[in-house]
Scaffold this motif. Structure first.
Motif: not given
Length: 350
Positions: A262, A265, A268-269, A279, A281-283
């Motif tokens: 987390d 994530d 990166e966001y 980015r 990663r995906k969240n």
């Protein structure tokens, strides 16, 4: 618990404490020693379907056992700690960085390097890795209060080597035969052993991906494999030493050692929204951060805190090292399916 003993001895050294005596029988409270054993971290990963010798654990995972040991000592610096580290796979600079970090937490902490499992067993029994005796005068005075293992594991084996390529693996790994050599007199009766390794509480090597059996067609059924925990390495530790042992039935998970998924994530966001960094990663929970104005004051503070943590880390011979140790403890993993993720308790059966 206060324990007394009578033994002829001239000198005892335990961490920073050193006492000298002159040919007399002692009757003093016994000193406690807390021992952490650190395994090698040189697991060879698959690269394009081929196993390659020397393809190491990766920069973020190289220090994971060392980081967990530092964290444990940082949480309880008042205890008399000794760190026994298998030196294979670590460079002199990496062991040196660990030693300096530990010394900054506990002045005079003992760091012992082991080349094979006998050094570990000898140290536990005698406080000397080269002493093959069952016990020693020092160990009669300085008994083991806690014994912790941070290492890889297979069913019935603390898999210290685990490369499965090196001929030295077998001389490093701790098996039932090695545990059999431990002297119960080296431990306090209320001592505890902790194995932060995979599947140490299992005795059935058939349980790899799931505890559930499969039918002729390979479909999973509701019938479960026998765990054979009474034949596990964890139970062996308890039976031989006569102290309670804690171990996982599942694989142990060191994923959160440096950052949680987390936290990665979030970083990166945040960077994508604030700095336009691409980015990977995906969240979806952090989609709001993709707009620069979406970040709150709390988000700005959180990102700065995580960046401060990152900036305190250094690179030592290609690996990321944090002198503060792990941010989070080891946890139980999700594999094999159907097993508890919490550490299980093993009491002496024999």
């Amino acid at each position: 618990m206060k324990v007394t003993s009578k033994v002829a001895i001239k000198q005892v050294t335990a961490g920073k404490a050193e006492e000298h005596y002159k040919d007399k029988i002692l009757s003093n409270p016994q000193l406690e020693e807390h021992i952490i054993v650190i395994g090698t971290q040189q697991f060879n990963h698959s690269l394009l379907g081929a196993i390659k010798r020397g393809f190491d654990a990766g920069p973020n995972g190289k220090f994971m056992f060392i980081h967990q040991a530092i964290r444990r000592i940082r949480l309880n610096p008042e205890l008399n700690w000794t760190v026994v580290i298998y030196k294979e796979g670590y460079t002199a600079n990496q062991i040196g960085a660990m030693s300096v970090a530990l010394a900054n937490i506990v002045n005079g902490i003992r760091v012992v390097q082991a080349a094979r499992r006998e050094h570990v067993i000898n140290y536990i029994n005698t406080q000397d890795g080269n002493n093959e005796a069952d016990t020693s005068d020092v160990r009669k005075i300085v008994k083991v209060k806690r014994l912790l293992f941070y290492c890889h594991g297979l069913v019935n084996r603390l898999a210290i080597g685990i490369t499965n390529l090196n001929t030295t693996d077998d001389m490093l790994d701790i098996t039932h035969n090695a545990v059999q050599q431990l002297n119960r007199d080296a431990f306090f009766p209320d001592a505890r052993i902790y194995c932060f390794s995979c599947r140490t509480g299992l005795g059935n090597p058939q349980i790899d991906t799931s505890v559930y059996k499969t039918d002729f067609w390979g479909k999973e059924t509701t019938e479960r494999h026998n765990l054979y925990s009474a034949q596990s390495l964890a139970q062996k530790f308890s039976d031989i030493t006569k102290v309670i042992t804690y171990a996982y039935l599942c694989r142990s998970d060191y994923e959160d050692t440096l950052f949680t998924p987390d936290e990665l994530d979030f970083k990166e966001y945040y960077r994508a929204g604030q700095f336009g960094v691409k980015r990977s990663r995906k969240n979806d929970g952090y989609n709001y951060l993709l707009k620069k104005e979406g970040a709150t004051e709390q988000d700005h503070k959180r990102y700065k805190m995580l960046e401060d943590v990152s900036n305190a880390r250094t690179i030592v011979d290609g690996a990321v090292f944090d002198p503060a140790g792990a941010r989070y403890n080891v946890k139980g993993g999700e594999s094999p399916k159907g097993l508890p993720r919490e550490m299980q308790t093993f009491s002496p059966l024999q």
